[in-house]
Design a protein around this motif. Structure first.
Motif, mmCIF file in Angstrom:
data_model
loop_
_atom_site.group_PDB
_atom_site.id
_atom_site.type_symbol
_atom_site.label_atom_id
_atom_site.label_comp_id
_atom_site.label_asym_id
_atom_site.label_seq_id
_atom_site.Cartn_x
_atom_site.Cartn_y
_atom_site.Cartn_z
ATOM 1 N N VAL A 171 23.140 18.219 -47.847
ATOM 2 C CA VAL A 171 23.015 19.638 -47.560
ATOM 3 C C VAL A 171 24.391 20.232 -47.289
ATOM 4 O O VAL A 171 24.713 21.330 -47.708
ATOM 5 C CB VAL A 171 22.099 19.859 -46.339
ATOM 6 N N LEU A 172 25.229 19.484 -46.572
ATOM 7 C CA LEU A 172 26.501 20.020 -46.120
ATOM 8 C C LEU A 172 27.587 19.963 -47.179
ATOM 9 O O LEU A 172 28.531 20.733 -47.138
ATOM 10 C CB LEU A 172 26.988 19.241 -44.884
ATOM 11 N N SER A 173 27.490 19.041 -48.117
ATOM 12 C CA SER A 173 28.565 18.877 -49.083
ATOM 13 C C SER A 173 28.513 19.900 -50.206
ATOM 14 O O SER A 173 29.356 19.903 -51.093
ATOM 15 C CB SER A 173 28.515 17.471 -49.686
ATOM 16 N N GLY A 174 27.532 20.792 -50.189
ATOM 17 C CA GLY A 174 27.430 21.782 -51.249
ATOM 18 C C GLY A 174 28.457 22.889 -51.137
ATOM 19 O O GLY A 174 28.595 23.692 -52.038
ATOM 20 N N SER A 175 29.179 22.956 -50.034
ATOM 21 C CA SER A 175 30.172 24.000 -49.851
ATOM 22 C C SER A 175 31.449 23.395 -49.298
ATOM 23 O O SER A 175 31.422 22.475 -48.487
ATOM 24 C CB SER A 175 29.655 25.074 -48.892
ATOM 25 N N GLU A 176 32.584 23.941 -49.745
ATOM 26 C CA GLU A 176 33.864 23.456 -49.240
ATOM 27 C C GLU A 176 34.183 24.031 -47.878
ATOM 28 O O GLU A 176 35.069 23.532 -47.184
ATOM 29 C CB GLU A 176 34.968 23.810 -50.239
ATOM 30 N N TRP A 177 33.468 25.092 -47.474
ATOM 31 C CA TRP A 177 33.703 25.722 -46.179
ATOM 32 C C TRP A 177 32.429 25.624 -45.341
ATOM 33 O O TRP A 177 31.350 25.947 -45.800
ATOM 34 C CB TRP A 177 34.096 27.189 -46.353
ATOM 35 N N PRO A 178 32.557 25.185 -44.073
ATOM 36 C CA PRO A 178 31.359 24.959 -43.232
ATOM 37 C C PRO A 178 30.800 26.241 -42.637
ATOM 38 O O PRO A 178 30.801 26.435 -41.412
ATOM 39 C CB PRO A 178 31.891 24.015 -42.142
ATOM 40 N N MET A 179 30.302 27.131 -43.487
ATOM 41 C CA MET A 179 29.778 28.401 -43.000
ATOM 42 C C MET A 179 28.558 28.201 -42.107
ATOM 43 O O MET A 179 28.244 29.055 -41.274
ATOM 44 C CB MET A 179 29.419 29.302 -44.178
ATOM 45 N N HIS A 180 27.849 27.072 -42.273
ATOM 46 C CA HIS A 180 26.683 26.792 -41.431
ATOM 47 C C HIS A 180 27.067 26.674 -39.966
ATOM 48 O O HIS A 180 26.230 26.812 -39.079
ATOM 49 C CB HIS A 180 26.019 25.481 -41.884
ATOM 50 N N GLY A 181 28.348 26.399 -39.683
ATOM 51 C CA GLY A 181 28.770 26.181 -38.309
ATOM 52 C C GLY A 181 29.064 27.446 -37.530
ATOM 53 O O GLY A 181 29.389 27.371 -36.344
ATOM 54 N N LEU A 182 28.949 28.612 -38.169
ATOM 55 C CA LEU A 182 29.258 29.854 -37.467
ATOM 56 C C LEU A 182 28.208 30.208 -36.425
ATOM 57 O O LEU A 182 28.480 30.951 -35.494
ATOM 58 C CB LEU A 182 29.394 31.004 -38.472
ATOM 59 N N ALA A 183 26.989 29.684 -36.572
ATOM 60 C CA ALA A 183 25.905 30.010 -35.638
ATOM 61 C C ALA A 183 25.901 29.023 -34.478
ATOM 62 O O ALA A 183 26.002 27.813 -34.686
ATOM 63 C CB ALA A 183 24.568 29.975 -36.358
ATOM 64 N N ASP A 184 25.789 29.542 -33.265
ATOM 65 C CA ASP A 184 25.746 28.678 -32.092
ATOM 66 C C ASP A 184 24.342 28.611 -31.502
ATOM 67 O O ASP A 184 23.917 27.561 -31.041
ATOM 68 C CB ASP A 184 26.737 29.174 -31.043
ATOM 69 N N ASP A 185 23.623 29.735 -31.497
ATOM 70 C CA ASP A 185 22.242 29.776 -31.010
ATOM 71 C C ASP A 185 21.330 29.367 -32.154
ATOM 72 O O ASP A 185 21.277 30.024 -33.189
ATOM 73 C CB ASP A 185 21.903 31.193 -30.535
ATOM 74 N N ILE A 186 20.594 28.272 -31.963
ATOM 75 C CA ILE A 186 19.808 27.707 -33.057
ATOM 76 C C ILE A 186 18.487 28.442 -33.276
ATOM 77 O O ILE A 186 17.821 28.237 -34.303
ATOM 78 C CB ILE A 186 19.552 26.207 -32.772
ATOM 79 N N ARG A 187 18.075 29.311 -32.358
ATOM 80 C CA ARG A 187 16.734 29.897 -32.439
ATOM 81 C C ARG A 187 16.497 30.763 -33.675
ATOM 82 O O ARG A 187 15.431 30.642 -34.303
ATOM 83 C CB ARG A 187 16.438 30.664 -31.144
ATOM 84 N N PRO A 188 17.430 31.635 -34.080
ATOM 85 C CA PRO A 188 17.168 32.410 -35.306
ATOM 86 C C PRO A 188 17.001 31.515 -36.534
ATOM 87 O O PRO A 188 16.112 31.757 -37.362
ATOM 88 C CB PRO A 188 18.415 33.298 -35.416
ATOM 89 N N ALA A 189 17.828 30.491 -36.661
ATOM 90 C CA ALA A 189 17.702 29.573 -37.796
ATOM 91 C C ALA A 189 16.405 28.785 -37.720
ATOM 92 O O ALA A 189 15.772 28.509 -38.748
ATOM 93 C CB ALA A 189 18.896 28.619 -37.823
ATOM 94 N N LEU A 190 15.990 28.430 -36.515
ATOM 95 C CA LEU A 190 14.748 27.687 -36.351
ATOM 96 C C LEU A 190 13.548 28.518 -36.795
ATOM 97 O O LEU A 190 12.654 28.015 -37.482
ATOM 98 C CB LEU A 190 14.594 27.265 -34.886
ATOM 99 N N GLU A 191 13.526 29.783 -36.422
ATOM 100 C CA GLU A 191 12.424 30.650 -36.834
ATOM 101 C C GLU A 191 12.384 30.790 -38.350
ATOM 102 O O GLU A 191 11.314 30.736 -38.973
ATOM 103 C CB GLU A 191 12.565 32.021 -36.174
ATOM 104 N N LYS A 192 13.545 30.947 -38.954
ATOM 105 C CA LYS A 192 13.619 31.050 -40.411
ATOM 106 C C LYS A 192 13.138 29.763 -41.073
ATOM 107 O O LYS A 192 12.382 29.790 -42.049
ATOM 108 C CB LYS A 192 15.063 31.344 -40.826
ATOM 109 N N ALA A 193 13.558 28.627 -40.540
ATOM 110 C CA ALA A 193 13.205 27.345 -41.143
ATOM 111 C C ALA A 193 11.711 27.078 -41.060
ATOM 112 O O ALA A 193 11.083 26.631 -42.034
ATOM 113 C CB ALA A 193 13.973 26.223 -40.450
ATOM 114 N N LEU A 194 11.108 27.338 -39.908
ATOM 115 C CA LEU A 194 9.698 27.019 -39.721
ATOM 116 C C LEU A 194 8.787 27.909 -40.558
ATOM 117 O O LEU A 194 7.623 27.564 -40.771
ATOM 118 C CB LEU A 194 9.335 27.122 -38.241
ATOM 119 N N ALA A 195 9.303 29.023 -41.037
ATOM 120 C CA ALA A 195 8.515 29.855 -41.946
ATOM 121 C C ALA A 195 8.334 29.183 -43.299
ATOM 122 O O ALA A 195 7.430 29.528 -44.059
ATOM 123 C CB ALA A 195 9.186 31.212 -42.126
ATOM 124 N N GLU A 196 9.181 28.192 -43.583
ATOM 125 C CA GLU A 196 9.127 27.479 -44.857
ATOM 126 C C GLU A 196 8.546 26.083 -44.738
ATOM 127 O O GLU A 196 8.117 25.496 -45.728
ATOM 128 C CB GLU A 196 10.537 27.397 -45.459
#
Length: 226
Positions: free
Chosen positions: A8-33
């Motif tokens: 999942v992480l090697s698809g980008s040369e820049w770690p844009m996934h690391g900009l988020a510190d609070d996991i709750r918004p991403a968790l809500e998005k993920a659980l919808a799928e």
């Protein structure tokens, strides 16, 4: 990106996934799928770059958060894929006492991480997201198998083997104005994890081109009341 894919992480040369510190918004998005995998630093010895309680989420299509300076994320991802498939939690140790001595932590820390699968119908997860939506402080407990989320003021002590982590409401930032300084402040606030809103009374109909920033054309009094 997909957790069934080798990286999942090697698809980008820049770690844009690391900009988020609070996991709750991403968790809500993920659980919808579908189900997701949560990795939490539950113990730390030495000068690690991230504190105890730091979390990273792996889900169908994306990752969010980071656990180190890039030393362990790729390996944690491998374990996350296994946890997603089997549902069995894992406790990972990096640094002193680790079964993977080839994974070097440049900071010299010892990091212990709990990796657990979260399903969309998990009651504790739903309670956590509800408390976030209603802006209530909450406490999260998990041992990887059993989970509980309670309001902060009525939270019980953790049971043996459970990790405890507090969650406060997302801080809000309201910036009033439309000049470059106001735009910069609102943008920086959103990047820092604030729920940022730019208020420009009778401003343009189109919102400002700032990622993560809300917009209001109301008077300051009306906007603050809302």
């Amino acid at each position: 990106m997909d957790l069934t894919d080798p990286a999942v992480l090697s698809g980008s040369e820049w770690p844009m996934h690391g900009l988020a510190d609070d996991i709750r918004p991403a968790l809500e998005k993920a659980l919808a799928e579908g189900p997701a995998v949560l990795a939490t630093i539950i113990a730390l010895e030495g000068g690690g770059p991230r504190p105890v309680g730091t979390q990273m989420l792996f889900a169908q299509g994306f990752a969010s958060g980071f656990l180190s300076g890039g030393c362990i994320e790729g390996d944690v991802e491998i374990h996350a894929r296994a946890v997603l498939e089997t549902g069995a939690p894992r406790r990972l140790v990096y640094g002193e006492g680790s079964p993977w001595p080839d994974i070097r932590l440049l900071c010299g820390a010892r990091i212990e991480i709990l990796v657990e699968r979260l399903d969309p119908d998990d009651v504790a997860v739903r309670d956590l997201l509800t408390h976030a939506t209603e802006r209530r402080p909450a406490v999260w407990f998990s041992d990887g198998t059993g989970r509980l989320c309670a309001r902060k003021e009525s939270a019980p002590p953790p049971w043996p083997g459970a990790f405890r982590r507090g969650f406060d409401p997302v801080p809000r930032l309201v910036v009033i104005g439309g000049d470059p300084t106001a735009l910069a402040l609102a943008s920086l606030g959103a990047q820092a994890g604030f729920e940022a809103t730019l208020v420009r009374p009778k401003g343009p109909l189109a919102p400002p081109p700032l990622a993560g920033v809300g917009y209001s054309r109301d008077t300051p009094g009306q906007a603050l009341a809302a």
